[in-house]
Write a protein that holds these residues in place. Structure first.
Motif, PDB file in Angstrom:
ATOM      1  N   ASP A 124     -13.080  -1.590  23.224  1.00 57.10           N
ATOM      2  CA  ASP A 124     -12.785  -0.882  24.476  1.00 57.10           C
ATOM      3  C   ASP A 124     -13.513  -1.501  25.654  1.00 57.10           C
ATOM      4  OD1 ASP A 124     -15.276  -0.054  23.791  1.00 57.10           O
ATOM      5  OD2 ASP A 124     -14.894   2.087  23.971  1.00 57.10           O
ATOM      6  N   TYR A 165     -13.088  -4.375  28.470  1.00 57.73           N
ATOM      7  CA  TYR A 165     -12.001  -5.162  29.048  1.00 57.73           C
ATOM      8  C   TYR A 165     -12.461  -5.859  30.319  1.00 57.73           C
ATOM      9  CZ  TYR A 165     -11.344  -0.829  31.793  1.00 57.73           C
ATOM     10  OH  TYR A 165     -11.529   0.285  32.595  1.00 57.73           O
ATOM     11  N   PHE A 192      -6.947   1.463  32.073  1.00 51.90           N
ATOM     12  CA  PHE A 192      -6.262   0.437  31.284  1.00 51.90           C
ATOM     13  C   PHE A 192      -4.765   0.706  31.238  1.00 51.90           C
ATOM     14  CE2 PHE A 192      -4.550  -1.281  27.350  1.00 51.90           C
ATOM     15  CZ  PHE A 192      -4.992  -2.590  27.393  1.00 51.90           C
ATOM     16  N   SER A 208      -8.392  -2.010  18.847  1.00 59.58           N
ATOM     17  CA  SER A 208      -8.804  -2.228  20.240  1.00 59.58           C
ATOM     18  C   SER A 208      -7.818  -1.594  21.209  1.00 59.58           C
ATOM     19  CB  SER A 208      -8.924  -3.734  20.533  1.00 59.58           C
ATOM     20  OG  SER A 208      -9.968  -4.325  19.793  1.00 59.58           O
ATOM     21  N   LEU A 258      -8.402   1.471  23.932  1.00 60.73           N
ATOM     22  CA  LEU A 258      -8.187   1.229  25.359  1.00 60.73           C
ATOM     23  C   LEU A 258      -7.144   2.178  25.943  1.00 60.73           C
ATOM     24  CD1 LEU A 258      -8.269  -2.660  25.304  1.00 60.73           C
ATOM     25  CD2 LEU A 258      -9.869  -1.194  26.543  1.00 60.73           C
ATOM     26  N   GLY A 277      -9.586  -9.119  19.772  1.00 55.75           N
ATOM     27  CA  GLY A 277      -8.964  -9.202  21.088  1.00 55.75           C
ATOM     28  C   GLY A 277      -9.243 -10.551  21.719  1.00 55.75           C
ATOM     29  N   CYS A 321     -17.034  -1.506  30.193  1.00 63.83           N
ATOM     30  CA  CYS A 321     -17.295  -1.174  28.800  1.00 63.83           C
ATOM     31  C   CYS A 321     -17.674   0.293  28.693  1.00 63.83           C
ATOM     32  CB  CYS A 321     -18.421  -2.063  28.271  1.00 63.83           C
ATOM     33  SG  CYS A 321     -18.918  -1.715  26.571  1.00 63.83           S
ATOM     34  N   PHE A 368      -9.553  -8.397  26.599  1.00 69.01           N
ATOM     35  CA  PHE A 368     -10.261  -7.228  26.085  1.00 69.01           C
ATOM     36  C   PHE A 368     -10.860  -7.543  24.723  1.00 69.01           C
ATOM     37  CE2 PHE A 368      -5.857  -6.949  24.705  1.00 69.01           C
ATOM     38  CZ  PHE A 368      -5.976  -6.707  23.345  1.00 69.01           C
ATOM     39  N   CYS A 369     -11.783  -6.689  24.304  1.00 70.71           N
ATOM     40  CA  CYS A 369     -12.372  -6.743  22.972  1.00 70.71           C
ATOM     41  C   CYS A 369     -12.878  -5.346  22.655  1.00 70.71           C
ATOM     42  CB  CYS A 369     -13.515  -7.757  22.897  1.00 70.71           C
ATOM     43  SG  CYS A 369     -14.248  -7.891  21.236  1.00 70.71           S
ATOM     44  N   LEU A 381      -5.222  -7.653  34.312  1.00 69.95           N
ATOM     45  CA  LEU A 381      -6.020  -7.609  33.096  1.00 69.95           C
ATOM     46  C   LEU A 381      -6.190  -9.035  32.570  1.00 69.95           C
ATOM     47  CD1 LEU A 381      -7.328  -5.882  30.812  1.00 69.95           C
ATOM     48  CD2 LEU A 381      -5.085  -5.953  29.684  1.00 69.95           C
TER      49      LEU A 381
END
Length: 428
Positions: free
Chosen positions: A224, A226, A203, A193, A197, A74, A114, A221-222, A218
């Motif tokens: 879940d 964000y 999200f 990912s 999410l 992500g 997170c 993200f990486c 937004l």
């Protein structure tokens, strides 16, 4: 001669003073040790609570381990795990499995969220997110085509949002967001990912309302984890105090303090209009209706221009999803049919099951929150009318005939009343 009659008189007075001094000293020492003991215990409890709630290092380790082994990907992964230009600041977490921090990403402020643990089912009164396969990131599997992934996302949306006619548009929008490196393709890591999410209501709502003024943007993200845009003021009203002081302030006095430390009334009116506009955004939006299940001041904020910004949308849930999850739930009283803090249905005593219809609409909850906020300091020439409209708004029920028409009428009347009063001021 007189002295010889009472030889102990001169001795008794110093002895009495000495005994009294010893008693006072012992009393002082006792209370001093008591204060030290209680204070140490409070600090220990708070520290233990902090370490349990604030697990940013654990969250980062889990995410970065998955990224470095190629499981997830992500736009925020490299900054978080390699260059370390995304880092956590002040902890805002209220639950151990929902980590929330103020953060900095390449010198830009943001809010980092997170997920720490699995929630195998939706637990009423606690978590609102049914997160089944998120920690392992085991979907989609290797070999899954883009078309198959689109079908997975479509089925998920149909379960969450109902059979909306335009779900295919939302699927395409999700694929655009999932393509974090903007190379025109969604890699397996990006898809894992995105799938994780999409289990999270916040999200999903950020994607659906990405062009709306009051929804935080937004940033990336990486897995879940964000990052969303930061908000200057992270509560509708009140003043932030150190937790040590908070412990000793009575709740009634704290509410009075909150009302004192608020913006000027025209600015409060502008913030209130923003909340009413957000209610419009989630009420029969492009992909169905969302329900606000925790309408509290701590979930709302505003920027330096006094435009409302949502701080926490994790408890805003799709109506279709809520109805499926709450219906047929066993109950003894109506108290067993509460979702979050504000989404309430009734208990059918003949079947001892919860009904699916939420009693109070979003607008009524918003007006309940705004009542004291707006009436305090309201201009005298509109106070009576404002109070009347707010109470009419609070009385709204979902089951009322022509509810949608009444909902729209009350909302528009409130916005018009507030805008008329502030439209010619600098605060507008």
């Amino acid at each position: 001669m007189a002295r010889s009659l009472c030889p102990g008189t001169w001795l008794r007075k110093p002895y009495y003073l000495q005994a009294r001094f010893s008693y006072v000293r012992m009393k002082f020492l006792f209370f001093s040790w008591l204060v030290v003991f209680v204070g140490s215990w409070i600090i220990y409890v708070q520290y233990s609570t902090y370490t349990e709630l604030c697990r940013g290092k654990d969250c980062k380790k889990i995410i970065c381990d998955k990224y470095k082994t190629g499981v997830i990907d992500g736009p925020a992964c490299n900054s978080l795990c390699v260059t370390e230009t995304l880092y956590f600041g002040k902890c805002l977490s209220t639950k151990p499995n929902n980590q929330m921090y103020l953060g900095i990403w390449d010198n830009l402020p943001g809010v980092v969220k997170c997920q720490m643990e699995q929630a195998l089912h939706l637990d009423f009164g606690t978590e609102l997110e049914p997160r089944k396969e998120i920690v392992l990131f085991d979907k989609p599997t290797r070999g899954t085509t883009v078309q198959k992934f689109k079908e997975m996302v479509y089925s998920l949306f149909k379960a969450k949002l109902g059979d909306q006619g335009n779900l295919s548009e939302l699927v395409n929008l999700i694929l655009t967001v999932a393509d974090g490196d903007k190379d025109g393709q969604v890699s397996l890591g990006e898809a894992k990912s995105a799938w994780a999410l999409l289990q999270l209501n916040e999200f999903l709502l950020m994607v659906i309302l990405q062009d709306k003024e009051h929804t935080p943007k937004l940033m990336g993200f990486c897995g879940d984890l964000y990052v969303m845009e930061s908000v200057e003021y992270t509560s509708l009203y009140g003043i932030s105090l150190p937790w040590v002081i908070e412990l000793f302030i009575p709740s009634g006095f704290r509410r009075s303090m909150d009302q004192l430390f608020t913006p000027s009334w025209p600015r409060k009116a502008k913030i209130a209009i923003g909340l009413l506009e957000f209610v419009e955004d989630v009420f029969h939006g492009p992909y169905g209706n969302f329900l606000m299940c925790d309408t509290s001041a701590k979930n709302l904020g505003y920027n330096d221009k006094y435009d409302l910004k949502m701080v926490d949308m994790r408890k805003i849930v799709p109506e279709t999803n809520l109805k499926e999850l709450i219906k047929d739930r066993h109950c003894e009283t109506d108290l067993d049919c509460v979702y979050g803090t504000d989404c309430r249905t009734s208990c059918d005593q003949s079947t001892m099951k919860c009904t699916s219809e939420v009693i109070q609409p979003n607008l009524a909850k918003a007006c309940q929150l705004l009542k004291d906020y707006l009436l305090r300091g309201a201009p005298s020439e509109i106070r009576e009318e404002l109070e009347k409209q707010l109470y009419s708004c609070i009385a709204l029920k979902v089951t009322a005939n022509q509810m949608e028409m009444e909902h729209s009428l009350i909302l528009n009347n409130l916005k018009t009343l507030l805008w008329k009063k502030i439209s010619y001021t600098n605060d507008s």
